[in-house]
Design a protein around this motif. Structure first.
Motif, PDB file in Angstrom:
ATOM      1  N   GLU A 120       1.530 -11.174   6.270  1.00 38.41           N
ATOM      2  CA  GLU A 120       2.934 -11.470   5.971  1.00 38.41           C
ATOM      3  C   GLU A 120       3.195 -11.376   4.464  1.00 38.41           C
ATOM      4  N   LYS A 121       2.300 -11.930   3.678  1.00 38.21           N
ATOM      5  CA  LYS A 121       2.446 -11.932   2.222  1.00 38.21           C
ATOM      6  C   LYS A 121       2.385 -10.503   1.651  1.00 38.21           C
ATOM      7  N   LEU A 122       1.525  -9.668   2.231  1.00 41.29           N
ATOM      8  CA  LEU A 122       1.397  -8.283   1.766  1.00 41.29           C
ATOM      9  C   LEU A 122       2.547  -7.410   2.259  1.00 41.29           C
ATOM     10  N   ASN A 123       3.226  -7.863   3.310  1.00 41.60           N
ATOM     11  CA  ASN A 123       4.369  -7.140   3.861  1.00 41.60           C
ATOM     12  C   ASN A 123       3.992  -5.714   4.266  1.00 41.60           C
ATOM     13  N   LEU A 124       2.856  -5.588   4.945  1.00 44.02           N
ATOM     14  CA  LEU A 124       2.397  -4.290   5.446  1.00 44.02           C
ATOM     15  C   LEU A 124       2.313  -4.346   6.967  1.00 44.02           C
ATOM     16  N   SER A 125       2.575  -3.222   7.591  1.00 41.40           N
ATOM     17  CA  SER A 125       2.479  -3.167   9.048  1.00 41.40           C
ATOM     18  C   SER A 125       1.014  -3.224   9.463  1.00 41.40           C
ATOM     19  N   GLU A 126       0.817  -3.529  10.722  1.00 39.18           N
ATOM     20  CA  GLU A 126      -0.531  -3.537  11.299  1.00 39.18           C
ATOM     21  C   GLU A 126      -1.168  -2.157  11.120  1.00 39.18           C
ATOM     22  N   ASN A 127      -0.383  -1.115  11.334  1.00 38.63           N
ATOM     23  CA  ASN A 127      -0.862   0.261  11.212  1.00 38.63           C
ATOM     24  C   ASN A 127      -1.253   0.592   9.763  1.00 38.63           C
ATOM     25  N   ASP A 128      -0.430   0.168   8.806  1.00 41.89           N
ATOM     26  CA  ASP A 128      -0.757   0.391   7.389  1.00 41.89           C
ATOM     27  C   ASP A 128      -2.084  -0.262   7.029  1.00 41.89           C
ATOM     28  N   LEU A 129      -2.264  -1.503   7.485  1.00 43.32           N
ATOM     29  CA  LEU A 129      -3.504  -2.225   7.189  1.00 43.32           C
ATOM     30  C   LEU A 129      -4.706  -1.533   7.818  1.00 43.32           C
ATOM     31  N   LEU A 130      -4.566  -1.072   9.058  1.00 42.60           N
ATOM     32  CA  LEU A 130      -5.671  -0.380   9.734  1.00 42.60           C
ATOM     33  C   LEU A 130      -6.035   0.915   9.018  1.00 42.60           C
ATOM     34  N   GLU A 131      -5.024   1.682   8.614  1.00 39.38           N
ATOM     35  CA  GLU A 131      -5.283   2.939   7.900  1.00 39.38           C
ATOM     36  C   GLU A 131      -6.010   2.684   6.585  1.00 39.38           C
ATOM     37  N   MET A 132      -5.543   1.683   5.837  1.00 42.24           N
ATOM     38  CA  MET A 132      -6.193   1.360   4.566  1.00 42.24           C
ATOM     39  C   MET A 132      -7.628   0.923   4.781  1.00 42.24           C
TER      40      MET A 132
END
Length: 145
Positions: A120-132
Motif C-alpha cells: 500500500e505504501k509503495l502504491n504498486l500493483s501486485e503485477n508490478d511487484l511480481l515483475e520487479m
C-alpha cells in the motif's frame, strides 16, 4: 579489453539505484517494525524462521547472505527478547540450532500485516511487484554464478 577513459557517472551506474532503493525501503519498514520492537535485520531472521521453524545458524546465514559474525549478535538480541532459542546440537557441538519460542510464533501473527502495508505504501500493483521481484531475482542468480 576495451578501456573507457571517461569518469564514471553516478547516474550511469546500476548499483546506485539499488543502493538507494534498499536504503529507502528498509526505512519504510521501520515504523511497522518499531511496533514489533525489532529491526529490519531481525525481521529477516524471523521471516526465515517462520518459514522453516528450526534451522542452524549456518543455514540462516546462507538464506540471508550473512556471515556468522553478523548473524550472531542479531540472534543474541532476538533470544534476549524471547523470540528464539539457540542451542548446540548434542551430536556436534559446533552446530548451533535456532528455533522459535511461543513469543516468536505470536510475533508472526502481528507481522502478517506488514507486506500488505508495504504494498500500500509503495502504491504498486501486485503485477508490478511480481515483475520487479522476477527481474531482481534473475540478477541475483546471475551474480551468484
Amino acid at each position: 579489453m576495451i578501456e573507457n577513459q571517461d569518469t564514471p557517472k553516478l547516474s550511469d551506474q546500476l548499483c546506485f539505484p539499488f543502493y538507494v532503493i534498499a536504503k529507502e525501503i528498509t526505512g519504510m519498514y521501520r515504523p511497522f517494525l518499531e511496533e514489533l520492537d525489532i529491526t529490519y535485520s531481525q525481521y529477516l531472521v524471523m521471516m526465515v524462521l517462520w518459514e522453516y521453524e528450526r534451522l542452524t545458524v549456518n543455514q540462516i546465514g546462507e538464506k540471508l547472505y550473512l556471515d556468522s559474525g553478523t548473524l550472531t549478535p542479531l540472534l543474541k538480541r532476538l533470544e534476549a527478547k524471547s523470540y528464539i532459542i539457540r542451542h548446540r546440537k548434542k551430536e556436534d557441538e559446533r552446530v548451533v540450532e535456532v528455533f522459535l519460542t511461543e513469543e516468536g510464533n505470536q510475533l508472526q501473527k502481528k507481522a502478517c500485516i506488514i507486506p500488505g502495508k508495504m504494498q500500500e505504501k509503495l502504491n504498486l500493483s501486485e503485477n508490478d511487484l511480481l515483475e520487479m521481484k522476477e527481474t531482481v531475482t534473475k540478477l541475483m542468480q546471475i551474480i551468484e554464478k
